[in-house]
Design an enzyme around this catalytic site. Structure first.
Site, short mmCIF file in Angstrom:
data_model
loop_
_atom_site.label_atom_id
_atom_site.label_comp_id
_atom_site.label_asym_id
_atom_site.label_seq_id
_atom_site.Cartn_x
_atom_site.Cartn_y
_atom_site.Cartn_z
N LYS A 112 18.90 -2.97 16.44
CA LYS A 112 19.52 -3.55 17.48
C LYS A 112 20.65 -3.13 17.40
O LYS A 112 21.28 -4.09 16.42
CB LYS A 112 19.09 -4.56 18.35
N ARG A 139 8.68 -8.47 16.62
CA ARG A 139 8.52 -6.80 17.33
C ARG A 139 9.64 -6.33 16.59
O ARG A 139 10.89 -5.97 16.01
CB ARG A 139 8.56 -7.17 18.19
N1 HH2 Z 1 12.60 -4.32 23.03
C1 HH2 Z 1 13.12 -3.37 23.79
C2 HH2 Z 1 11.50 -2.76 24.08
N2 HH2 Z 1 10.59 -3.30 24.85
N3 HH2 Z 1 9.77 -6.05 24.35
C3 HH2 Z 1 10.36 -6.92 23.97
N4 HH2 Z 1 9.17 -7.86 24.52
N5 HH2 Z 1 11.29 -7.53 23.36
C4 HH2 Z 1 12.24 -6.51 22.55
O1 HH2 Z 1 12.76 -7.25 22.54
C5 HH2 Z 1 12.27 -5.36 23.42
C6 HH2 Z 1 11.12 -5.22 24.26
C7 HH2 Z 1 14.34 -2.07 23.11
O2 HH2 Z 1 14.02 -1.40 22.28
P1 HH2 Z 1 13.18 -0.31 21.62
O3 HH2 Z 1 12.07 -0.09 21.77
O4 HH2 Z 1 13.44 0.25 20.55
O5 HH2 Z 1 13.99 0.52 22.94
P2 HH2 Z 1 13.71 1.10 23.71
O6 HH2 Z 1 13.34 0.66 24.66
O7 HH2 Z 1 15.42 1.90 24.12
O8 HH2 Z 1 12.65 2.03 23.90
#
Ligand code: HH2
Length: 267
Positions: free
Chosen positions: A217, A249
């Site tokens: 992040k 995660r």
């Molecule tokens: N962060 C992201 C997406 N989903 N779900 C949970 N439960 N907790 C989190 O912190 C979380 C999440 C964002 O990260 P990422 O999947 O890498 O990116 P994107 O939303 O751009 O696909």
């Protein structure tokens, strides 16, 4: 019959992230090809992930969202090919996408809107007897990082999650299937994110396992000034584990599993 949450996810458990999207902030485009996404999911489980979180919509700051049809088009080929062989979580806030994933063997629905987006989603989770992750977000992805404000971030996030958990239970989802997530980076400054991990005990008082997603992040980049976020991600995961988080995660499964194995052995 689904196992009790604590048996499926002993502390610490790693959730590997596979974003089947062109624009995710951390791995955008990397897993857009279904074969590549499937191979990544298998690799993550081989490396020690307890579950793989499949997502077809980016929630990065500024993103506008996609239709259910587009999300289904991205994730269904991946879910079909995983064929229930790999423990899967579906990262969605849409009932039809969750239903398609649960029909294909997913066991957990990870909803970053905590059941506020689609009134049908709670019923889909309840009917399937699936696990559910409820996450805190201030605002919506398009605007959430513009000016996040809290009087007391940890208390406000805990109050929100308590209310959303009561809502989920009222909709027929047993409390024992629910985990809670402070939503690192979702309408929060660097200071808010750090305080949420520092004061994780306030969330633990709600009596459910806590999931933390600090991996890659932008707060980590702001803190370190580095574009290589692996070391920073591992440190954040270990810090969250030591303050009581159950599920971490992460995008880079192997280094996190190694670090958490050592941290758990010391603890
Ligand atoms: N962060 C992201 C997406 N989903 N779900 C949970 N439960 N907790 C989190 O912190 C979380 C999440 C964002 O990260 P990422 O999947 O890498 O990116 P994107 O939303 O751009 O696909």
């Amino acid at each position: 019959m689904i196992e009790p949450f604590e048996e499926c996810f002993p502390r610490p458990s790693v959730m590997g992230v596979v974003n089947v999207t062109p624009d995710s902030f951390s791995d955008g485009g990397a897993h857009l090809d279904a074969d590549v996404a499937v191979a990544a999911a298998h690799r993550m489980v081989d490396e020690g992930a307890a579950i793989v979180d499949i997502g077809g919509e980016s929630t990065r700051p500024g993103s506008a969202g996609v239709s259910a049809e587009e999300e289904l088009r991205r994730v269904v080929p991946v879910l079909d090919r995983l064929g229930g062989e790999v423990p899967v979580s579906i990262d969605t806030s849409k009932g039809p996408v969750a239903r398609a994933a649960l029909e294909r063997g997913a066991i957990l629905v990870n909803d970053v809107t905590a059941l506020r987006n689609d009134p049908e989603l709670a019923g889909v989770v309840a009917d399937a007897g699936a696990y559910l992750c409820l996450m805190h977000m201030q605002g919506e992805p398009r605007t959430m990082q513009e000016e996040p404000r809290y009087e007391d971030v940890a208390a406000e996030v805990a109050a929100f999650l308590e209310e959303r958990m009561a809502f989920a239970v009222a909709q027929g989802i047993p409390e024992e299937r629910i985990c809670l997530d402070p939503g690192i980076g979702f309408g929060k400054t660097v200071a808010h994110n750090l305080e949420l991990v520092r004061r994780l005990d306030i969330l633990l008082e709600l009596g459910r396992p806590v999931l933390v997603g600090f991996s890659r992040k932008s707060s980590l980049r702001k803190l370190t000034g580095s574009d290589d976020l692996l070391g920073a991600s591992v440190a954040a995961a270990v810090a969250a584990f030591e303050r009581g988080a159950t599920i971490l995660r992460v995008h880079d499964v192997k280094p996190h599993v190694d670090a958490l194995t050592v941290a758990a052995a010391i603890a």
